[in-house]
Design a protein around this motif. Sequence first.
Motif, PDB file in Angstrom:
ATOM      1  N   GLY A 225       0.809   1.607   1.106  1.00 17.81           N
ATOM      2  CA  GLY A 225      -0.086   0.461   1.230  1.00 17.81           C
ATOM      3  C   GLY A 225      -0.344   0.085   2.678  1.00 17.81           C
ATOM      4  N   ILE A 226       0.692   0.156   3.523  1.00 17.33           N
ATOM      5  CA  ILE A 226       0.512  -0.164   4.945  1.00 17.33           C
ATOM      6  C   ILE A 226      -0.401   0.869   5.603  1.00 17.33           C
ATOM      7  N   ASP A 227      -0.186   2.155   5.288  1.00 13.87           N
ATOM      8  CA  ASP A 227      -1.053   3.202   5.835  1.00 13.87           C
ATOM      9  C   ASP A 227      -2.508   2.957   5.476  1.00 13.87           C
ATOM     10  N   TRP A 228      -2.740   2.708   4.203  1.00 14.39           N
ATOM     11  CA  TRP A 228      -4.121   2.515   3.747  1.00 14.39           C
ATOM     12  C   TRP A 228      -4.730   1.261   4.366  1.00 14.39           C
ATOM     13  N   PHE A 229      -3.977   0.166   4.414  1.00 15.64           N
ATOM     14  CA  PHE A 229      -4.508  -1.092   4.920  1.00 15.64           C
ATOM     15  C   PHE A 229      -4.849  -0.986   6.405  1.00 15.64           C
ATOM     16  N   LEU A 230      -3.968  -0.390   7.205  1.00 14.44           N
ATOM     17  CA  LEU A 230      -4.221  -0.296   8.639  1.00 14.44           C
ATOM     18  C   LEU A 230      -5.439   0.570   8.939  1.00 14.44           C
ATOM     19  N   PHE A 231      -5.617   1.650   8.172  1.00 11.18           N
ATOM     20  CA  PHE A 231      -6.748   2.525   8.467  1.00 11.18           C
ATOM     21  C   PHE A 231      -8.063   1.892   8.052  1.00 11.18           C
ATOM     22  N   TRP A 232      -8.141   1.376   6.824  1.00  7.80           N
ATOM     23  CA  TRP A 232      -9.429   0.910   6.316  1.00  7.80           C
ATOM     24  C   TRP A 232      -9.812  -0.468   6.826  1.00  7.80           C
ATOM     25  N   VAL A 233      -8.860  -1.248   7.291  1.00  5.98           N
ATOM     26  CA  VAL A 233      -9.173  -2.583   7.809  1.00  5.98           C
ATOM     27  C   VAL A 233      -9.304  -2.562   9.333  1.00  5.98           C
ATOM     28  N   PHE A 234      -8.359  -1.872  10.011  1.00  9.54           N
ATOM     29  CA  PHE A 234      -8.344  -1.896  11.476  1.00  9.54           C
ATOM     30  C   PHE A 234      -8.666  -0.541  12.100  1.00  9.54           C
ATOM     31  N   GLN A 235      -8.930   0.492  11.277  1.00  6.42           N
ATOM     32  CA  GLN A 235      -9.229   1.833  11.787  1.00  6.42           C
ATOM     33  C   GLN A 235      -8.085   2.370  12.655  1.00  6.42           C
ATOM     34  N   ILE A 236      -6.866   2.050  12.275  1.00  5.59           N
ATOM     35  CA  ILE A 236      -5.679   2.531  12.975  1.00  5.59           C
ATOM     36  C   ILE A 236      -5.098   3.702  12.191  1.00  5.59           C
TER      37      ILE A 236
ATOM     38  N   PHE B  13       8.394   0.009  -8.039  1.00  7.00           N
ATOM     39  CA  PHE B  13       7.104   0.521  -7.561  1.00  7.00           C
ATOM     40  C   PHE B  13       6.615  -0.245  -6.339  1.00  7.00           C
ATOM     41  N   LEU B  14       6.706  -1.563  -6.367  1.00  6.59           N
ATOM     42  CA  LEU B  14       6.219  -2.358  -5.237  1.00  6.59           C
ATOM     43  C   LEU B  14       6.975  -2.016  -3.959  1.00  6.59           C
ATOM     44  N   VAL B  15       8.282  -1.811  -4.067  1.00  4.49           N
ATOM     45  CA  VAL B  15       9.075  -1.474  -2.883  1.00  4.49           C
ATOM     46  C   VAL B  15       8.745  -0.064  -2.387  1.00  4.49           C
ATOM     47  N   CYS B  16       8.611   0.879  -3.304  1.00  8.27           N
ATOM     48  CA  CYS B  16       8.394   2.270  -2.910  1.00  8.27           C
ATOM     49  C   CYS B  16       6.972   2.540  -2.425  1.00  8.27           C
ATOM     50  N   SER B  17       6.018   1.721  -2.808  1.00  9.58           N
ATOM     51  CA  SER B  17       4.628   1.957  -2.414  1.00  9.58           C
ATOM     52  C   SER B  17       4.227   1.194  -1.169  1.00  9.58           C
ATOM     53  N   ILE B  18       5.177   0.480  -0.550  1.00  9.53           N
ATOM     54  CA  ILE B  18       4.801  -0.368   0.578  1.00  9.53           C
ATOM     55  C   ILE B  18       4.321   0.459   1.765  1.00  9.53           C
ATOM     56  N   TYR B  19       4.917   1.638   1.991  1.00 14.27           N
ATOM     57  CA  TYR B  19       4.495   2.453   3.126  1.00 14.27           C
ATOM     58  C   TYR B  19       3.085   3.005   2.935  1.00 14.27           C
TER      59      TYR B  19
ATOM     60  N   CYS C  75       8.092   9.597  -4.705  1.00 17.65           N
ATOM     61  CA  CYS C  75       8.975  10.414  -5.542  1.00 17.65           C
ATOM     62  C   CYS C  75      10.204   9.614  -5.980  1.00 17.65           C
ATOM     63  N   VAL C  76      10.700   8.760  -5.095  1.00 18.90           N
ATOM     64  CA  VAL C  76      11.801   7.877  -5.485  1.00 18.90           C
ATOM     65  C   VAL C  76      11.366   6.959  -6.616  1.00 18.90           C
ATOM     66  N   ASN C  77      10.142   6.445  -6.531  1.00 16.65           N
ATOM     67  CA  ASN C  77       9.627   5.593  -7.599  1.00 16.65           C
ATOM     68  C   ASN C  77       9.575   6.333  -8.937  1.00 16.65           C
ATOM     69  N   GLY C  78       9.107   7.578  -8.925  1.00 15.25           N
ATOM     70  CA  GLY C  78       9.037   8.344 -10.166  1.00 15.25           C
ATOM     71  C   GLY C  78      10.394   8.739 -10.710  1.00 15.25           C
TER      72      GLY C  78
ATOM     73  N   TYR D 132       5.061  12.784   4.695  1.00 16.17           N
ATOM     74  CA  TYR D 132       6.236  13.035   3.866  1.00 16.17           C
ATOM     75  C   TYR D 132       7.045  11.768   3.621  1.00 16.17           C
ATOM     76  N   VAL D 133       6.912  10.737   4.459  1.00 18.13           N
ATOM     77  CA  VAL D 133       7.628   9.482   4.224  1.00 18.13           C
ATOM     78  C   VAL D 133       7.047   8.762   3.007  1.00 18.13           C
ATOM     79  N   THR D 134       5.712   8.642   2.971  1.00 19.55           N
ATOM     80  CA  THR D 134       5.084   7.972   1.833  1.00 19.55           C
ATOM     81  C   THR D 134       5.283   8.774   0.546  1.00 19.55           C
TER      82      THR D 134
END
Length: 332
Positions: free
Chosen positions: A240-251, A232-238, A265-268, A258-260
């Motif tokens: 997590g990066i999307d969420w962190f960049l938007f809510w912290v840096f507004q990027i 789960f930690l490996v599959c959710s990293i993308y 889906c790989v995790n499931g 479809y990548v995330t």
Amino acid sequence: MCPGGGSEAPPELYSRGFLTWEQLSALPPPAVVSYIFLLLCACGLVGNALVLWFFGFCIKRSPFSVYFLHLAAADAGYLASKALLALLGAGGLRGPPADYVRAVCRLAGLCALVTSVSLLPALAAERCACVTLPAWFWRRRPARLSAVVCALLWGCALLLTGLHNYFCAVLGPGAAACGHVDAFLGILLFLVLCPLMVLPCLVLVLHVECRARRRQRSAKLNHVVLATVSVFLVCSIYLGIDWFLFWVFQIPAPFPEYVTDLCLCVNGSAKPVVYFLAGRDKGQRLWEPLRVVFQRALRDGAELGEAGGGGGGGPTANTVALEMQCAPGNAS
């Protein structure tokens, strides 16, 4: 169009959130991605269906098999929702009925995702308690604790999904409340639940290392829990990066939707493979009944022996006898 007849105004960027109400990337997913989703989700649904069947009806219920059973149900729900979305995308279906199915699939997918993620800290914490406090775990632990915890987590996931649906679907993705709910979900998943599942795993790693130094065989269940959380930690990293960049840096999210989704889906789909690989016995014949393999993946003979005061060499013979009894049609 702009009032003056110029070029189109750039669309306002929203957080993609967890139901993907708005796209941050103008790049549409390639057509082949829908077929990859369908193939991956079909394989994952078959694997989780086998886990539901064997863990629910063919293997004696244990505190940990309950968690794996609910994990399989949550993963199957998420994969089914993504498979329907991919099917609609591959067929190019449009119109109110297709939009309604998409909305329901996204809602069900979010509920299943939140449930699956919240089950992992509960599983890791209970396994950690079993390792560190075996006497309490096997003698004083409430008998239906696992079932109660799973029911509460399903209820909390339904509540959060309903709130997210109201603020983001009914009020609209541009509403301030939708952003607050998205931020709360991100904080819950990445800043609360992830540390809660990592800390017990660190205790399990130390326990496995200590057993290796003492040349004692560690329970397979430890490896199953560690592998499940790691996947789960490996599959959710993308995500997590999307969420962190938007809510912290507004990027805007750097990864397409479809990548995330593909990583989730790989995790499931990977959990049944983890159970199968952990339960395989290299010393046995090439083909074994799946019931025996899954039973061996839940092997906890070492901790049972410690709680009951037994020695370190006894569980192997007992588990072999149990596996022989579990094998269908085996009368010897």
